[in-house]
Design an enzyme around this catalytic site. Structure first.
Site, mmCIF file in Angstrom:
data_model
loop_
_atom_site.group_PDB
_atom_site.id
_atom_site.type_symbol
_atom_site.label_atom_id
_atom_site.label_comp_id
_atom_site.label_asym_id
_atom_site.label_seq_id
_atom_site.Cartn_x
_atom_site.Cartn_y
_atom_site.Cartn_z
ATOM 1 N N LEU A 93 -3.751 -5.556 -5.098
ATOM 2 C CA LEU A 93 -2.679 -4.561 -5.002
ATOM 3 C C LEU A 93 -1.441 -5.108 -4.279
ATOM 4 O O LEU A 93 -1.539 -5.637 -3.178
ATOM 5 C CB LEU A 93 -3.201 -3.324 -4.245
ATOM 6 C CG LEU A 93 -2.207 -2.155 -4.121
ATOM 7 C CD1 LEU A 93 -1.889 -1.568 -5.483
ATOM 8 C CD2 LEU A 93 -2.771 -1.094 -3.184
ATOM 9 N N ASP A 94 -0.286 -4.962 -4.913
ATOM 10 C CA ASP A 94 1.007 -5.301 -4.302
ATOM 11 C C ASP A 94 1.100 -6.760 -3.864
ATOM 12 O O ASP A 94 1.848 -7.098 -2.943
ATOM 13 C CB ASP A 94 1.310 -4.399 -3.095
ATOM 14 C CG ASP A 94 1.455 -2.937 -3.508
ATOM 15 O OD1 ASP A 94 1.821 -2.699 -4.667
ATOM 16 O OD2 ASP A 94 1.201 -2.058 -2.675
ATOM 17 N N ALA A 95 0.320 -7.632 -4.505
ATOM 18 C CA ALA A 95 0.323 -9.027 -4.094
ATOM 19 C C ALA A 95 0.708 -9.980 -5.223
ATOM 20 O O ALA A 95 0.650 -11.185 -5.064
ATOM 21 C CB ALA A 95 -1.047 -9.409 -3.528
ATOM 22 N N GLY B 177 0.806 -1.214 0.000
ATOM 23 C CA GLY B 177 0.000 0.000 0.000
ATOM 24 C C GLY B 177 0.838 1.261 0.000
ATOM 25 O O GLY B 177 1.999 1.241 -0.385
#
Lengths: 293, 293, 293, 293
Positions: free
Chosen positions: C236-238, C210
């Site tokens: 997100l960001d995964a 995040g």
């Protein structure tokens, strides 16, 4: 007194560097001296060398309530210095250093210095770029830095060095950065800028001094390659080491791969060394660089 | 005053840690105070926190010419402390701390602590080893350390913790090291030893808190695994971080490979954190560990 | 067959990537198939996943004596694939990928990609730069890359994304690199380029996913900060992690210092990930990136 | 065929190492040969040296359905070898190597080897420990390893070496590990165990070869210190490098501090090199060690 520890660029701040024979009470006396002239110690680091003979200290001082009177500060410091046989110097925050960058054809180190200076990470003015090749003029132009192409027939060529030295003098240069400059400066050049010339060598010194270090590393079959930022001295690649870094390689890496991987280390190691120098974090003592990082 | 910087184990030496609201002149005043009671500052590190509200300093002092008078020193420090609303503590060099090591079945961290203590790298006395398994008694025996096997039916079991706490009290323990102890201590246990329990967690916190971190790391496909030494607090794996380290992994590494590789990081990270604690280099401030390394 | 291992840019070379249910003999069969169509294996790497169910292999092939006949090669591979329930793809060396770089205001990652591509370290064509800010147009101009300023009122704004997607399509883009692009792409955008969007996140994921990861890292008091290059996925960001790196920080480092230090890691980690992707060294399997580096 | 990649300790598994003049088709032919004798390739790594003259490959093979017939395998390999002028060797999984560890007084490397072997991370039998000092007998006893104290008046003393060699022969030793053994073996000793003696040198070779490397590093003022595991050859500290590691130091570190910090690097670097050797991952070629890690 919340201060970005790496920022000393205010007229009400200064860095004081001292060295003297070690004896009890010196830390207290220096602190008292700075206090008496209105200075507040933001950060202090000290080091006593192995034989216990020399005391070194870096003090970052601010004047929080009144503007400092440099003459008064200098006089107080000199009085203390006389008493303790102290070498000292002070660098006031409002006087960014003037830097000359020497390059040849490779621009990865130059680019980093230019971008970091632009972003405020290097507190200096990059006054000029000198090269023995014309290739990087365009880069200099993009950043509006004067570029001087001075051919160097061979390392140490007196006429070329004379032209380089004239430029340094005319521009009042405080620091010369050899950013992958592929010529060796003569001892007489280097002696005019003692502790003021930083070179990046593309090996983990003292391994692979001299030419073609990646070829040497390849031949030797090392598993890590490195880069070393050091002050230039008359003896090639043997000056005080400021910073070093390494990166892993394997038998899969050709010399070309090592050159590519090495670039990332060269530029970060050089940039760190230059930054520390500009922030007066480096003291040369007994042939070695003490870095108050 | 040539001194091994990591050695404070002499009766004529002490480490002073202070914290107080920041204000100009504090460094000079503390230096003067120690000077007045015959102390010579060997090394001093300070830090002012982000908001500029709190000043923290670690001062390593020696008494080079006369033996220190602890009462006099304490009185002088207290006077200063009253003036500056200062929290302070002093740790004299002749009083090595008493340490209890908690373990389960894995002995790589325990071995390192025992060998380092034996070699003089950890200035402490390892007074006892407590385990919820009998397996490592033999290791304790080899180093002549009392071993106590206390079964722990489940984490936080009050009866087991009561027996553990009795042992800590009876042995006058200053520091508890959780060296891959696989039970979670209850908040009430932890609160009796605030800032005195160091745990090694086998991940790069805050990633992979809780159980089976290498399994989590494997599932996530990270390219580096790590270890974190931190003070235990009531909230699991969330206490102030003292030290962290990482090692590279790839898709080739099974969970078992990660566990093996992780051991090297766990033990070196834990040993470093314990050493820094024993040398009074760690101050907890605003939930974070300031490490004057 | 001496070949720079990172060079696949010849029309007589190709990289073959296969995945299939594991069973004995597959390595020998694939080798025989390539041999039969005149290919010589320069380098091969394989991986069998944990449960032993899936076999993955990357094979770098050259045609040393005759020019390859792509149709013949493809037919032979398809026949093998049918037999082994194999997914496969081939990437011929004469077809450099077309890359779009998305940026916002920070240019350290962009500069690195541009310089590396210019130096031949990234085998691709950087076809265009898209930004939600006009700031970096000058950088694009210097390297003669078309620059498109597309304002993005808020992350996922459909109209902006529609314009971005049109540009990608018009330019036949194979790979999108988010080089510190500070907007979040919508899941529907990302799904059009599965495994073809690489993002650099400025933390050691999964820690600090995040926004404002350096602020999070500062608050947490971690001792290492990192950067993670990963494929963008709807979450997100995964997405699958390609590469990670870390650098040491301490209590002395302000958030600003962390941002500065982090830049060096961000750009080197991103550049490495992009290079590996362009050399067909990355295979996504079971949500993780297998990197045949 | 899910297999722990570092595990080759089953009678139905083997590692094949080959080297030969490079020519097209070799990978396919070797794969076919192993396939014909019932072997399944679990993992294969290859390397072609710079001049493109020599092909090297390590193949990890299993026999999933039938027990291998070693004679048949050897015959098939020899036939291939004759055709390709191939040097080859095979190491079957059920034959753990027999290791002798040479030590002097320091035990950090020895402890690591013993613990790793005990935990199953080193697939070998540690058959005996030989020392020129009696100090570490107790450590050997704890792990039930025969300990032989053989005084060595000076490096290369023929009588001592003769006793050492007798012990190696009597114990059928495959690998000698010099785990901080502070004597230099004579060339004639070393030549009896070519590529079978691994030494840990406490510096980042080729920097600081010879005696007292930490003292040399201190004098030079380097910012990183290292350790190097290499095969012993007649020329001191110049044999093929298997693995290297470094750790950061600063002016604060005394020689004693460097020695302490270096220990962590020495033992992990040595352990990694020994493990790779035991797993047949190291091939010496043209004076360098190719490590298929």
């Amino acid at each position: 007194m919340s201060i970005d520890s790496s920022s000393v660029d205010s007229p009400t701040q200064a860095v004081v560097l001292v060295s003297c024979p070690d004896r009890p009470g010196i830390v207290a006396r220096l602190a008292a001296t700075l206090d008496e002239v209105g200075g507040n110690i933001l950060d202090a680091s000290q080091h006593t060398d192995r034989q216990g003979e020399t005391f070194l200290q870096r003090v970052h001082v601010s004047w929080p309530s009144v503007n400092p009177e440099p003459e008064e500060v200098h006089a107080a410091m000199q009085e203390l210095a006389d008493q303790f046989q102290m070498d000292w110097r002070i660098h006031w925050g409002h006087a960014p250093r003037r830097v000359a960058v020497f390059v040849s054809r490779e621009d990865h180190c130059l680019h980093d210095l230019l971008l970091l200076q632009r972003d405020g990470s290097l507190q200096c003015q990059i006054s000029l770029i000198i090269s023995n090749h014309p290739d990087l003029e365009q880069v200099a132009d993009r950043f509006d830095i004067p570029f001087h192409h001075i051919e160097v027939a061979q390392s140490g060529d007196p006429e070329s060095e004379s032209r380089q030295l004239s430029l340094l003098k005319a521009n009042d240069i405080d620091l010369v950065v050899l950013a992958r400059y592929m010529r060796v400066l003569s001892p007489s050049f280097i002696e005019r800028y003692p502790g003021q010339i930083i070179n990046i060598h593309h090996s983990f010194l003292p391994a692979f001094a001299g030419g073609r270090p990646y070829h040497q590393a390849y031949e030797k079959g090392v598993k890590l390659i490195g880069a070393t930022a050091h002050y230039a001295t008359a003896e090639l690649d043997a000056g005080p080491i400021i910073e070093q870094g390494v990166i892993r390689v394997s038998h899969k890496d050709s010399v070309k791969d090592m050159i590519r991987k090495g670039r990332d280390i060269e530029r970060t190691v050089l940039a760190r060394a230059v930054r520390w120098h500009l922030e007066d974090r480096v003291v040369i003592h007994a042939g070695r660089a003490v870095v108050f990082a």
